[in-house]
Each structure stands twice: as structure tokens, then as C-alpha cells.
Design an enzyme around this catalytic site. Structure first.
Site, mmCIF file in Angstrom:
data_model
loop_
_atom_site.group_PDB
_atom_site.id
_atom_site.type_symbol
_atom_site.label_atom_id
_atom_site.label_comp_id
_atom_site.label_asym_id
_atom_site.label_seq_id
_atom_site.Cartn_x
_atom_site.Cartn_y
_atom_site.Cartn_z
ATOM 1 N N GLY A 193 -4.574 6.012 -15.986
ATOM 2 C CA GLY A 193 -5.564 6.079 -15.240
ATOM 3 C C GLY A 193 -5.810 4.651 -14.551
ATOM 4 N N LYS A 211 -8.391 -6.872 0.328
ATOM 5 C CA LYS A 211 -9.253 -7.663 -0.094
ATOM 6 C C LYS A 211 -9.293 -9.290 0.247
ATOM 7 C CE LYS A 211 -9.243 -4.625 -4.251
ATOM 8 N NZ LYS A 211 -8.451 -4.331 -5.346
#
Ligand SMILES: NC(=O)c1ccc[n+]([C@@H]2O[C@H](COP(=O)([O-])OP(=O)(O)OC[C@H]3O[C@@H](n4cnc5c(N)ncnc54)[C@H](OP(=O)(O)O)[C@@H]3O)[C@@H](O)[C@H]2O)c1
Length: 434
Positions: A193, A211
Site C-alpha cells: 500500500g 508539493k
């Protein structure tokens, strides 16, 4: 919008996925404490998502309106603050604008949207006199935007850089630890994950660049555009790069860097650097993030922590909701500067660094001489050549380190070097950073 014990701030949540669900549960858990101990009254009024029936969570209380009509939440007069956690450009952009236009504050974690349209959204929020919370868009739970917006206003920031993508950091540190190739480690990251089914935005550098665009706007007050950031992914690193890096007492880290040069230009890049094994960035392993801020007077500061995941990201969303509920539209603009100056990116001549060059070649005589001649023609000086003992002469890796050289000179040399016929894979150039 001020919350008091009589009127709770009514929150409408659009997007009930990983972060949306974590936020709703955190809000439900923290509501009593926020009210009794911090005097902030919040209530979850509505949750919107497609196919909402499969998402309903009765644990969030009976008063919640569950709907597939996203726009109805954005414009509902019974909602004071909209939390957007869909991701992507549309419909998120239109919904946020609709919410701001109807006088609602908005909190979003949508780095892609903010990197592309954040300046316009800030202007709209300020025109309407409402709040726009964006903390969760960069480095998940690390409160770096709030720090840049308020704590660094007393200093001039000269650089902001860091490990902004947990997927890349997990893959690089696993490759280093286990010696396994990129594809195998990516598959493991997907199983655990830490990587999406489609990892392109993470491993190719786009996610970190979204970002970085936000960090650089807050750090320098320049209107940094996503496309002004040069981006290079981690997909070309080979196990042998970790062997050679270790010999040089270095380790690969995917770094996003925004540095203000004396020319006034901003150096903006996302790429793999080799950093010292003893540096703080080398200690940031697995899916963790770190952001370093350098101030002219204050020197370097490092913020490190969990840069992604529902839980940590939800804390940043809730902190923005609480801040807005407490004081209405925060006095500071979300991007730190009310008016952003144009950004002039640095030219390739202005990026000067020692470099690591890795080659994998079909062995024959004269290879080093050919490379040395081309590098010298472009003004690049070889510092050292390293070749670990490898058996396979049909795919022989070796490394050259270069004394500080400009990105432009190196790029010129690499174009010529690429055309030589002995390469098994294209050469890899990584800056070596102190
Ligand atoms: N996950 C993180 O660690 C993290 C960290 C920092 C910031 N963020 C940001 O947080 C935001 C949400 O990320 P996430 O990880 O929670 O994503 P996610 O798990 O994919 O959740 C998005 C949710 O929005 C729904 N949705 C998307 N498009 C929709 C549409 N057009 N109409 C209706 N519903 C729609 C999805 O429905 P379905 O379930 O039907 O697809 C899903 O429930 C993004 O902006 C992301 O960049 C995430």
C-alpha cells in the site's frame, strides 16, 4: 465564521476515500474534546461521493446527509465550511470555486489542483473574505506550510528542499537495504500500500513537484508554476548504483529542491541526489518525508514525519478546519504572500554540482579514453573512476565522479556520450550533495 458553544460550524465533506474517511472518523472522535477543551464546536453535516450507498458509515451519526450530488454540498446554505478530498482537477476545482463563491471556507488536500490553480483560488478566497486551508496538500501530517506561513516570516528563506514522496523513499531505501532491482521493490511497495496501482506520478517526480510548487510559493513569494520544475524519476536506478554509492559513503534520495540563487533566479528540481550517509536526510527511511528549510539568519531546520496516509493527512485537514472555525478567514494568505512575484527559474548553467556518472557497457578497449575526451571537451573534470569486480563483460557497470560542473556542460557532454555504441543502458548522472 466563529464557533461558540451555541452555533457549531457545519462541515460538508466532498470525497469519502482514504483521507475523507480518516478525516470524518477523526472529526467524530475529536468533536467532544474540541468543544469542551478548546471551545471549537464542529458538526459533520453532509458527505458526498459517487455511489454513496456503499460508503455510508452509520458510526458518523444520524444527522449526516449522504449524497451523490457533490455540487449540492458545495452550495448548501446549511453548510459553513467545505472539505474537498476528491483529488484531481475537475470537478474539484469547480466545486471549490462554487463553495468560495457562496461564502464558505474551504479546506483541501489537493496538491495537484493547488499547484496548478492555487494562486487563483487564493485570490478568490481573499476576495470573498473566507478561509482556504491547504496544509494537508504537502507532506501529509507535517505542519510545514503553517511554519513557512508564520514562523519563517521573520527570516529570509534561501532554500527549501526535502523528501516529499514516500513511495520513492520506500523504494530507494528498500533497494539499498536488500540489493533488489527497482521492479521487484515497486511490486512490494504496491502490495504494502505504499505505491498506487499506477505509480507514474510518484516515481516520475510529478507528485513531489506539485508539493514543491506550493512550498516554493510559501518560501519565496514567487508564483512558481508546476512546469518550471525540472523532474526526473527514480526508475533508472540499478542495484549497482547502491553498491557504488556506498563506496563513496553516499546514498540515493529523491529530493525536491527550491533554492534562491544570487541572480534572484529559483533553482527548481525533483531528481535523485546522492547524499552523505551521515546526513539527516539519509536517516529518513521507508515511507517517511522530511523538509529542510534554510533561513538566512536562522540556518537549517528539518521537519520530518509521516508524509502520507489517511490518518496523518486527516490531522492536517482537521487542524485547518479548527483554525478557520476559530477565527474565520485567517489573516495570512494561504500561500503566505498576498501578491506573488513572477518566478524566473534558474538556467542549466546556474546549477553547478559534483556529479556521479554511471555507465553499463559492453567491454572493449578505449572506453574510458573516449569518455574522458568528450568530458574534457565540455569542461568537465574527472575526479575518480570506480569499477567493482563484475564477471559479465557484456554488461559491465562502472562509475566516474566529476568535479563541480554546470548542468549545461554536463548535458552537452551526455548528448555526445549517449551516441557512443558501447552502452547497454543509457548513462545515469546524479548530483552529489553535501
Ligand atoms: N492518500 C494520501 O496519503 C494523501 C496525502 C496527502 C494528500 N492527499 C490528497 O488528498 C486527496 C484525496 O486523496 P485520497 O488518497 O483520499 O484519494 P481516494 O482514496 O481516491 O479518495 C477520493 C474519493 O473521492 C471520490 N471521487 C473521486 N472523483 C469523484 C467524482 N468525480 N465524483 C464523485 N466522487 C469522486 C472517490 O470515489 P471512489 O471510491 O468511487 O473512487 C473516493 O471516494 C487528493 O487530493 C490527494 O492528493 C492524499
Amino acid at each position: 465564521m466563529k464557533s461558540d458553544s451555541r452555533a457549531a460550524v457545519r462541515v460538508g465533506l466532498i470525497g469519502f476515500g482514504t483521507v475523507g474517511q480518516a478525516f470524518a472518523r477523526l472529526l467524530a472522535r475529536e468533536t467532544p474534546d474540541l468543544q469542551s477543551r478548546r471551545g471549537v464546536a464542529l458538526s459533520l453535516a453532509a458527505v458526498a461521493n459517487r455511489s454513496i450507498d456503499r460508503k455510508r458509515d452509520r458510526g458518523l451519526g444520524e444527522g449526516v446527509r449522504w449524497t451523490e450530488d457533490l455540487a449540492s454540498v458545495a452550495t448548501d446554505p446549511g453548510i459553513d465550511l467545505v472539505v474537498e478530498l476528491l483529488g484531481g482537477i475537475e470537478p474539484a476545482n469547480g466545486l471549490i470555486r462554487a463553495a468560495l463563491n457562496t461564502g464558505k471556507s474551504v479546506v483541501t488536500a489537493n496538491k495537484m489542483l493547488l499547484a496548478r490553480h492555487g494562486t487563483e483560488l487564493q485570490a478568490l478566497a481573499r476576495e470573498k473574505g473566507v478561509g482556504l486551508g491547504i496544509e494537508a496538500a504537502v507532506a501529509g501530517g507535517i505542519p510545514i506550510l503553517r511554519a513557512l506561513r508564520s514562523s519563517f516570516t521573520g527570516d529570509r528563506v534561501t532554500a527549501v528542499s526535502g523528501i516529499l514522496n514516500g513511495t520513492c523513499n520506500f523504494i530507494l531505501t528498500e533497494m539499498e537495504k536488500t540489493g533488489r532491482p527497482y521492479d521487484e521493490v515497486l511490486a512490494e511497495a504496491q502490495r504494502l500500500g505504499y505505491a498506487e496501482a499506477d505509480p507514474a506520478s510518484d516515481v516520475g517526480g510529478d507528485d513531489a513537484a506539485y508539493k514543491l510548487a506550493l512550498l516554493a510559493r510559501l518560501a519565496f513569494g514567487r508564483d512558481v508554476a508546476f512546469d518550471q520544475i525540472t523532474r526526473e524519476g527514480i526508475t533508472r536506478l540499478l542495484p549497482c548504483d547502491f553498491v557504488y554509492a556506498r563506496r563513496l559513503l553516499l546514498t540515493p534520495r529523491q529530493l525536491a529542491v527550491a533554492r534562491l540563487l544570487e541572480s534572484g533566479h529559483l533553482l527548481l528540481s525533483v531528481r535523485t541526489h546522492l547524499v552523505s550517509e551521515t546526513s539527516l536526510l539519509a536517516k529518513v527511511t521507508g515511507p517517511f518525508n522530511a523538509v529542510e528549510v534554510r533561513g538566512e539568519s536562522g540556518g537549517p531546520f528539518i521537519f520530518s514525519g509521516r508524509g502520507a496516509g489517511g490518518g496523518p493527512t486527516a490531522t492536517a485537514v482537521l487542524a485547518d478546519v479548527v483554525e478557520i472555525a476559530r477565527g474565520g478567514a485567517p489573516a495570512a494568505p494561504p500561500l503566505g504572500f498576498g501578491v506573488l512575484e513572477p518566478c524566473v527559474p534558474a538556467t542549466p548553467e546556474e546549477f553547478v554540482s559534483p556529479f556521479y556518472l554511471r555507465f553499463v557497457v559492453r567491454d572493449r578497449s578505449g572506453i574510458i579514453a573516449d569518455l574522458a575526451r568528450i568530458l574534457a571537451d565540455h569542461g568537465a573534470n574527472i575526479e575518480a573512476v570506480f569499477q567493482a569486480p563484475y564477471e559479465d563483460k557484456s554488461a559491465l557497470p562502472f562509475v566516474m565522479t566529476l568535479e563541480p560542473v554546470s548542468g549545461k556542460a554536463l548535458a552537452g557532454a551526455l548528448v555526445e556520450i549517449d551516441s557512443l555504441t558501447f552502452h547497454v543502458v543509457p548513462p545515469l548522472a546524479l548530483p552529489m550533495t553535501e
